[in-house]
Design an enzyme around this catalytic site. Structure first.
Site, PDB file in Angstrom:
ATOM      1  N   HIS A 465      -6.310 -48.000  84.864  1.00 12.39           N
ATOM      2  CA  HIS A 465      -6.902 -48.774  83.775  1.00 12.39           C
ATOM      3  C   HIS A 465      -7.786 -49.905  84.318  1.00 12.39           C
ATOM      4  O   HIS A 465      -7.619 -51.065  83.922  1.00 12.39           O
ATOM      5  CB  HIS A 465      -5.808 -49.379  82.890  1.00 12.39           C
ATOM      6  CG  HIS A 465      -4.895 -48.388  82.271  1.00 12.39           C
ATOM      7  ND1 HIS A 465      -3.634 -48.723  81.785  1.00 12.39           N
ATOM      8  CD2 HIS A 465      -5.040 -47.055  82.044  1.00 12.39           C
ATOM      9  CE1 HIS A 465      -3.057 -47.635  81.293  1.00 12.39           C
ATOM     10  NE2 HIS A 465      -3.880 -46.621  81.435  1.00 12.39           N
ATOM     11  N   PRO A 466      -8.727 -49.629  85.206  1.00 17.16           N
ATOM     12  CA  PRO A 466      -9.570 -50.718  85.728  1.00 17.16           C
ATOM     13  C   PRO A 466     -10.510 -51.251  84.652  1.00 17.16           C
ATOM     14  O   PRO A 466     -11.008 -50.503  83.807  1.00 17.16           O
ATOM     15  CB  PRO A 466     -10.347 -50.048  86.861  1.00 17.16           C
ATOM     16  CG  PRO A 466     -10.420 -48.598  86.464  1.00 17.16           C
ATOM     17  CD  PRO A 466      -9.114 -48.323  85.769  1.00 17.16           C
TER      18      PRO A 466
END
Length: 549
Positions: A465-466
């Site tokens: 989930h960058p």
């Protein structure tokens, strides 16, 4: 080639932007380096571990050796395919908590409070669950549904949460996120329902949207005005011109990279790589955030897990069933029960997320634990650690340097130890008595803070989930990259619309918030009045100041 708008990236947000711009009658060119999203590995929900590990569909990024994780380099999958990461992700659909967006607005992203973004979530959704219509959308392009939840382990997880004293929620994407309840997924008619299917295909059918398979090298700048995008296509370099604007929707990894290659970023860093500075924006590539998670694995004493299907014969049978009917176990991503809880009293909304899985297996599908088992993916939602994306060189074909700086804040370790201990307590409830065997990971003998920290360092994984590398904020915020209308500060006719503009990571998986970002940014691009703010008030635990559950 020329169009009114040129979008870089056919991913979660870019496809939504393309759809809304063509809906308004504008011509759009979408530049995508990846290829087709057709094929069983992408479209079969149960096969989710395959596309994110295939060079054909994934950019193959890895983090730099992480100094607080013993030098481990963690995989950072990003979709290099039509649909972007929505075509290779786990399909879990989470809006995020209302207070996430209120924090955005308070930190300078004015107009992005929960009241402001809820109408966009409703516009984009076609919710198939038993949900309240005043909280959920029912006729949007993005289909969202729930799995069957028939496995006894899945039902036991919800029951165990209730026995442990936690809330139960019927819809964590509605009024009440906090609690144990059914997981939602972007699956429709037994298939992955990506942003490409929801938005890009309809946009192409208008005749106004063209997808160009090419590698974006940099934004073509005319002084401080974006005029188009320089691409490499079929071995040739050319410029795709934008009559109105260029929109970068290339991911939280590639969007800052493309800005820096175009002369927009920290001046000293650009100078190191011989890049002329167009706009000195020190925040480009900074503020990188992610969710880490740990798999708490438990052996099962009865053959009720999915392990019995973990052989080539059953995979073939279930695959064939899906291929011909789009039904059966392969039509689910198997993440069918979720939970959002608070780690301690005094925290007003959940800061821990659970994905429950009725098998003990790695997320990449590479190694199943021996025998039947189950696991909870658990991790803190709001780490204070921050990393960066920087250029390795001025060569557009070279991957950037990605350093998440995971676990660099002391609170991260405390939070993860809490996650492990709370999960053990949930697994110890009566609901699991018929199934509970030994603890596989981290192992029952791992108890002290030092032992838990060692296990965390060895086993923690990215939840993929960058976000945050082109932060949205006030124009006078030196670390902001875009203003609240997603316009890149210091230049003209250039916007960024994807998860890179998140000021702070949201609760849960990021595909939903990324698509919402594309939806809302499209209205800003079109100069439309934003949708009217909602008056809905989300549920908050009445005793959050004094109670953990």
């Amino acid at each position: 080639m020329q169009a009114d708008y040129v979008i870089v990236g056919a991913g979660s947000a870019g496809c939504a932007v393309a759809y809304r711009l063509t809906e308004a009658g504008h011509s759009v060119i979408v530049i995508e380096h990846g290829g087709s999203d057709y094929g069983p590995f992408i479209n079969m929900p149960a096969a989710l571990s395959y596309p994110m590990n295939m060079a054909r569909y994934d950019w193959g990024f890895k983090s730099q050796p992480e100094p607080h994780l013993g030098g481990r380099s963690l995989a950072t999958p990003r979709g290099k395919v039509i649909g972007g990461s929505s075509s290779i992700n786990g399909m879990v659909y989470v809006r995020g908590h209302a207070h996430d967006y209120d924090h955005w607005a308070e930190s300078g992203a004015h107009g992005w409070s929960y009241a402001d973004v809820l109408p966009y979530f409703q516009r984009m959704e076609h919710s198939h669950g038993r949900t309240k219509p005043d909280w959920r959308g029912k006729d949007g392009p993005l289909h969202v549904r729930r799995g069957p939840r028939t496995n006894p382990l899945v039902r036991a997880f919800r029951k165990a949460g209730k026995q442990a004293g936690y809330q139960v929620t019927r819809d964590y994407n509605g009024e009440q996120q906090e609690g144990f309840g059914p997981m939602e997924a972007t699956i429709h008619k037994g298939e992955r329902w990506s942003s490409a299917k929801a938005y890009l295909r309809p946009a192409e059918k208008t005749g106004l949207c063209t997808v160009v398979n090419a590698l974006a090298l940099r934004v073509e700048m005319d002084g401080t005005r974006a005029a188009g995008v320089v691409v490499e296509r079929k071995g040739q370099t050319e410029v795709i011109s934008a009559g109105k604007e260029v929109i970068i929707s290339a991911s939280s990894i590639n969007s800052p990279k493309l800005l820096m290659l175009s002369g927009i970023g920290p001046a000293d860093h650009l100078a190191e790589h011989g890049i002329d500075v167009v706009a000195d924006r020190p925040g480009v590539g900074q503020n990188l955030q992610d969710h880490l998670e740990l798999y708490i694995q438990q052996a099962a004493t009865k053959p009720v897990s999915l392990y019995k299907y973990w052989n080539w014969l059953w995979k073939g049978i279930l695959g064939a069933q899906w291929l011909f009917t789009r039904k059966g176990l392969s039509a689910s991503n198997q993440f069918e029960m979720a939970a959002f809880i608070r780690s301690k009293a005094g925290i007003d909304y959940p800061d821990i997320q659970y994905h429950f899985l009725p098998i003990a297996v790695r997320y990449d599908g590479q190694a199943a634990a021996e025998g039947h088992g189950f696991q909870a993916h658990v991790g803190p939602m709001r780490s204070k650690s921050r990393g960066s994306v920087t250029l390795a060189s001025n060569n557009p074909k070279e991957a950037p340097n990605i350093l998440f700086n995971y676990m660099s804040h002391p609170e991260d370790w405390e939070d993860f130890r809490t996650c492990i201990r709370l999960t053990r307590e949930i697994f110890a409830q009566d609901a699991f008595d018929p199934f509970r065997g030994k603890e596989i990971q981290p192992g029952a003998d791992v108890q002290s803070d030092a032992e838990l920290d060692a296990a965390i360092m060895e086993h923690v994984e990215s939840a993929y989930h960058p976000c945050g590398t082109c932060k949205m904020g006030d124009v006078d915020d030196p670390m902001a990259v875009v203003d609240p209308e997603a316009r890149v500060i210091g230049v003209q006719n250039l916007r960024v619309a994807d998860s890179s503009i998140f000021p702070r990571i949201t609760n849960g998986n990021l595909n939903g918030p990324s698509i919402m970002t594309g939806e809302k940014c499209a209205d800003h691009i079109l100069g439309k009045q934003p949708l009217a703010p909602s008056n809905q008030r989300p549920w908050v635990h009445p005793d959050w100041q004094t109670q953990q559950r």
